[in-house]
Design a protein around this motif. Structure first.
Motif, short mmCIF file in Angstrom:
data_model
loop_
_atom_site.label_atom_id
_atom_site.label_comp_id
_atom_site.label_asym_id
_atom_site.label_seq_id
_atom_site.Cartn_x
_atom_site.Cartn_y
_atom_site.Cartn_z
N ALA A 25 0.90 -1.41 -0.02
CA ALA A 25 0.02 0.15 -0.02
C ALA A 25 0.73 1.33 -0.14
O ALA A 25 0.53 2.58 -0.46
N ASP A 26 1.97 1.18 0.63
CA ASP A 26 2.84 2.44 0.88
C ASP A 26 4.31 1.99 0.92
O ASP A 26 5.03 1.80 1.76
N ASP A 27 4.88 1.65 -0.38
CA ASP A 27 6.22 1.39 -0.59
C ASP A 27 7.10 2.44 -0.02
O ASP A 27 7.09 3.52 -0.44
N GLY A 28 8.20 1.96 0.70
CA GLY A 28 9.15 2.90 0.94
C GLY A 28 8.97 3.41 2.51
O GLY A 28 9.36 4.54 2.87
N LEU A 29 8.11 2.93 3.21
CA LEU A 29 7.92 3.27 4.66
C LEU A 29 8.90 2.90 5.62
O LEU A 29 9.83 1.88 5.16
N ALA A 30 9.20 4.10 6.57
CA ALA A 30 10.43 3.94 7.51
C ALA A 30 9.99 2.72 8.67
O ALA A 30 8.81 2.42 8.62
N GLN A 31 11.18 2.22 8.89
CA GLN A 31 10.89 1.01 9.96
C GLN A 31 10.24 1.63 11.18
O GLN A 31 9.09 0.84 11.75
N ALA A 32 10.34 2.57 11.57
CA ALA A 32 9.45 3.41 12.76
C ALA A 32 7.97 3.43 12.39
O ALA A 32 7.24 3.11 13.45
N ALA A 33 7.77 3.73 11.17
CA ALA A 33 6.37 3.90 10.88
C ALA A 33 5.69 2.34 10.71
O ALA A 33 4.56 2.35 11.10
N LEU A 34 6.47 1.44 10.12
CA LEU A 34 6.16 0.22 9.91
C LEU A 34 5.67 -0.22 11.46
O LEU A 34 4.83 -1.03 11.68
N ALA A 35 6.84 -0.10 12.16
CA ALA A 35 6.44 -0.76 13.64
C ALA A 35 5.16 -0.13 14.18
O ALA A 35 4.34 -0.94 15.07
N GLU A 36 4.98 1.05 14.03
CA GLU A 36 3.82 1.84 14.58
C GLU A 36 2.64 1.23 14.24
O GLU A 36 1.55 1.01 14.85
N LEU A 37 2.53 1.05 12.87
CA LEU A 37 1.36 0.48 12.16
C LEU A 37 1.03 -1.04 12.45
O LEU A 37 -0.39 -1.50 12.65
N LEU A 38 2.01 -1.52 12.98
CA LEU A 38 1.94 -3.15 13.23
C LEU A 38 1.83 -3.33 14.55
O LEU A 38 1.53 -4.31 15.25
N GLY A 39 1.93 -2.06 15.59
CA GLY A 39 1.71 -2.21 16.86
C GLY A 39 2.88 -3.05 17.81
O GLY A 39 2.66 -3.73 18.61
N VAL A 40 4.12 -2.82 17.08
CA VAL A 40 5.35 -3.66 17.93
C VAL A 40 6.54 -2.53 17.83
O VAL A 40 6.21 -1.34 17.18
#
Length: 215
Positions: free
Chosen positions: A23-38
């Protein structure tokens, strides 16, 4: 390699990370972690497995690491096939920016594409003068008072803070506005209903009246 790919996507967290990157190629690791709840550190181990399987690649942008899909079309087909086998197919994410990447809070200021657009507009107007680096202190320009009047934002009480600093955005890869001024802008926009709290933590929804202010 087939075994590594199957092992990598067999973990639900990794599978959802691939969905987010679709959905959003190029997300930062911090952004991915927040979206995944980890936590970012926990996610780091999962991203390492996806890297080892040849599914994602890291890209360093300032102080953050963003992840891109090595073969987006192949990953989309793979996720779709798994959904079909699981009784789907479930709807795959459409290409484009996620709401989280569009507008959210970063500490006490506005982040995401909307925050980057705001800073770009203020720099273009001559209201702020950027420094040599993305996260440098920004100096007030000759038109700052006029720009704040246009935005309907009062001049902030600076105190011990810097008036304005660039804060490298985790998803956009460009700086958004931080500092006392960034905080005052967010507070003003929320108070006037130009930004509304979104469904996810820290996410924001734009009111249509905000667009003309950002140009």
């Amino acid at each position: 390699m087939r075994t590594e790919i199957l092992a990598a996507i067999g973990d639900p967290l990794r599978f959802e990370a691939l969905r987010l990157l679709l959905a959003d190629d190029g997300l930062a690791q911090a952004a991915l972690a927040e979206l995944l709840g980890v936590t970012p550190s926990r996610l780091g181990n999962h991203l390492a497995a996806l890297r080892a399987a040849g599914l994602v690649d890291p890209v360093r942008v300032g102080r953050s690491t963003r992840y891109t899909l090595r073969q987006p079309d192949a990953v989309r087909a793979l996720v779709g096939a798994i959904d079909t086998l699981a009784g789907g197919p479930a709807a795959l994410p459409e290409a484009g920016r996620s709401p989280y990447a569009r507008a959210r809070t970063c500490y006490d200021h506005l982040a995401g594409e909307v925050g980057v657009r705001l800073l770009d507009r203020l720099v273009a107007e001559g209201a702020l003068v950027p420094g040599p680096e993305p996260e440098s202190v920004l100096q007030p320009g000759e038109t700052l008072d006029a720009s704040l009047t246009r935005l309907g934002v009062p001049y902030p009480q600076v105190g011990r803070r810097k008036l304005a600093v660039g804060c490298l955005d985790a998803t956009a890869g460009h700086p958004h506005l931080g500092g006392a001024l960034g905080s005052e802008v967010l507070r003003s926009f929320l108070r006037r209903g130009l930004l509304l709290p979104g469904p996810a933590p820290r996410s924001l929804i734009e009111h249509p009246n905000l667009a003309p202010l950002l140009g």
